[in-house]
Design a protein around this motif. Structure first.
Motif, PDB file in Angstrom:
ATOM      1  N   GLU A  78      -0.815   9.638  10.427  1.00  0.00           N
ATOM      2  CA  GLU A  78      -0.473  10.701   9.181  1.00  0.00           C
ATOM      3  C   GLU A  78      -0.211  10.148   8.033  1.00  0.00           C
ATOM      4  N   CYS A  79      -0.363   8.673   8.133  1.00  0.00           N
ATOM      5  CA  CYS A  79      -0.035   7.895   6.493  1.00  0.00           C
ATOM      6  C   CYS A  79      -1.298   8.331   5.573  1.00  0.00           C
ATOM      7  N   PRO A  80      -1.106   8.927   4.553  1.00  0.00           N
ATOM      8  CA  PRO A  80      -2.379   9.117   3.925  1.00  0.00           C
ATOM      9  C   PRO A  80      -3.222   7.920   3.109  1.00  0.00           C
ATOM     10  N   ALA A  89       0.785  -1.085  -0.091  1.00  0.00           N
ATOM     11  CA  ALA A  89      -0.177  -0.047   0.024  1.00  0.00           C
ATOM     12  C   ALA A  89       0.701   1.351  -0.097  1.00  0.00           C
ATOM     13  N   CYS A  90       2.053   1.116   0.417  1.00  0.00           N
ATOM     14  CA  CYS A  90       3.060   2.476   0.700  1.00  0.00           C
ATOM     15  C   CYS A  90       3.267   3.131  -0.561  1.00  0.00           C
ATOM     16  N   THR A  91       3.119   4.161  -0.783  1.00  0.00           N
ATOM     17  CA  THR A  91       3.500   4.968  -1.892  1.00  0.00           C
ATOM     18  C   THR A  91       4.724   5.771  -1.917  1.00  0.00           C
ATOM     19  N   LYS A  92       5.738   5.528  -0.724  1.00  0.00           N
ATOM     20  CA  LYS A  92       6.776   6.288  -0.459  1.00  0.00           C
ATOM     21  C   LYS A  92       6.602   7.555  -0.513  1.00  0.00           C
ATOM     22  N   CYS A  93       5.590   8.304  -0.103  1.00  0.00           N
ATOM     23  CA  CYS A  93       5.441   9.713  -0.139  1.00  0.00           C
ATOM     24  C   CYS A  93       6.359  10.080   0.957  1.00  0.00           C
ATOM     25  N   MET A  94       6.842   9.419   2.107  1.00  0.00           N
ATOM     26  CA  MET A  94       7.801  10.096   3.126  1.00  0.00           C
ATOM     27  C   MET A  94       7.152  10.690   4.237  1.00  0.00           C
ATOM     28  N   THR A  95       5.923  10.837   4.332  1.00  0.00           N
ATOM     29  CA  THR A  95       5.147  11.467   5.248  1.00  0.00           C
ATOM     30  C   THR A  95       5.384  10.864   6.539  1.00  0.00           C
ATOM     31  N   CYS A  96       5.431   9.813   6.691  1.00  0.00           N
ATOM     32  CA  CYS A  96       5.511   9.064   8.075  1.00  0.00           C
ATOM     33  C   CYS A  96       7.001   9.354   8.397  1.00  0.00           C
ATOM     34  N   VAL A  97       8.026   9.338   7.582  1.00  0.00           N
ATOM     35  CA  VAL A  97       9.454   9.795   7.939  1.00  0.00           C
ATOM     36  C   VAL A  97       9.494  11.160   8.512  1.00  0.00           C
TER      37      VAL A  97
HETATM   38  S1  SF4 Z   1       3.331   7.859   5.143  1.00  0.00           S
HETATM   39 FE1  SF4 Z   1       4.833   6.451   5.063  1.00  0.00          FE
HETATM   40  S2  SF4 Z   1       3.831   4.170   4.994  1.00  0.00           S
HETATM   41 FE2  SF4 Z   1       2.291   6.049   4.450  1.00  0.00          FE
HETATM   42  S3  SF4 Z   1       2.578   5.985   2.013  1.00  0.00           S
HETATM   43 FE3  SF4 Z   1       3.934   7.642   2.788  1.00  0.00          FE
HETATM   44  S4  SF4 Z   1       5.873   6.548   3.195  1.00  0.00           S
HETATM   45 FE4  SF4 Z   1       4.276   5.066   2.835  1.00  0.00          FE
END
Ligand code: SF4
Ligand code: SF4
Length: 303
Positions: A282-284, A242-250
């Motif tokens: 926070e993960c969208p 499911a992860c899109t590698k958006c980096m929000t969680c980081v």
């Molecule tokens: S917030 Fe983290 S886990 Fe969620 S999609 Fe983005 S990188 Fe992946």
């Protein structure tokens, strides 16, 4: 006089627990004191709170260094030399530990010589309240140990919790879970005598000249080697499909403990992840789920 000391972690409600107990004691005809002591302003940092209960005037002030009752809201604190919750406990005193283990297993596992009471109040909280809210439950167990009546406890819970919980249903569930815990603990008579445990100081700063005593932190308790992720109730687990590698969680992790693997997917350093689950919030795309930690469920205490 009965002196109680609560040991919890920032976010678990040790301060509210001591407050509810003090209020319940007062409503039951006792004089009471309750107050907290905060350490680092960080969720998960060890917190201590104190309650004194007496039929007579309470002239004593200051921290409770020699408690009759110790309430351990997070059992990993028993292994934390900075917290050392058993220090100063009087002979004949009582230790309550929030754990799924039996009193015998807990005594054996942690080398406790004193009377031990156990109850998995985290599980009760998850089952009956739907979230890990431990304050009212710890207060209820302490009230039973201290001999406070159920009505006084119920009234104190209503009074203190309604000041911080606006949702009636949540308030009612908190009270019912607390009363369940109260009735799950056997009454006990406490007759403490002498102090048997000395505090184990791991940071000792003697008086020296300013040159010698200026900040130079050498203790292992203050180094990156100190693990801060041993008390999680839930751990975040990533679904890379499911992860899109958006980096929000980081970016959102307050501990900076999420890194990227070779494929660019995030993963947590579980030795420092405190389980706040901000990353999951926070993960969208909802790619992070929460999984109950095993150290709260197994005898071995492994994560
Ligand atoms: S917030 Fe983290 S886990 Fe969620 S999609 Fe983005 S990188 Fe992946
Ligand atoms: S739960 Fe998520 S946001 Fe919280 S400390 Fe762990 S990795 Fe960071």
């Amino acid at each position: 006089m009965l002196r109680l000391r609560f040991h919890g972690r920032g976010g678990q409600g040790a301060k509210v627990a001591s407050r509810v107990l003090g209020s319940a004691a007062f409503l039951d005809g006792y004089n009471a004191q309750d107050f907290p002591l905060y350490g680092a302003e960080r969720r998960g940092a060890p917190i201590t709170a104190f309650t004194r209960i007496s039929r007579d005037d309470i002239m004593e002030r200051g921290l409770v260094s020699q408690p009759d009752v110790v309430v351990v809201m997070d059992e990993t604190l028993l292994l934390d030399p900075q917290s050392s919750p058993l220090s100063g406990l009087k002979k004949g005193g009582v230790v309550f530990v929030n754990t799924p283990r039996t009193p015998f297993e807990t005594k054996e596992g942690y080398g406790i010589e004193d009377h031990v009471i156990t109850l998995d109040i985290t599980k009760v909280s998850l089952d009956m309240i739907g979230q890990p809210v431990l304050s009212s439950l710890a207060a209820a167990v302490a009230a039973k140990v201290a001999g406070i009546g159920e009505k006084a406890l119920r009234d104190a819970l209503k009074k203190e919790l309604s000041a911080i919980i606006s949702e009636k249903d949540l308030l009612d569930r908190n009270i019912e879970a607390a009363i369940y815990c109260y009735n799950s603990v056997e009454p006990i008579s406490i007759e403490t005598t002498e102090k048997v445990r000395e505090k184990e100081n791991i940071i000792s700063i003697p008086f020296e000249t300013a040159l010698v005593s200026s900040p130079s932190i050498l203790s292992r308790g203050n180094t990156p080697l100190r693990r801060t992720g041993n008390w999680r109730i839930f751990r975040p687990v990533w679904d890379y499909d499911a992860c899109t590698k958006c980096m929000t969680c980081v970016a959102r992790c307050p501990e900076g403990c999420i890194r990227l693997n070779e494929e660019g997917y995030p993963f947590a350093d579980y030795e420092n992840c405190k389980g706040c689950l901000i990353c999951a919030e926070e993960c969208p795309v909802g790619a992070i789920s929460k999984v109950r930690e095993s150290h709260s469920q197994t005898k071995e205490g492994d994560q």
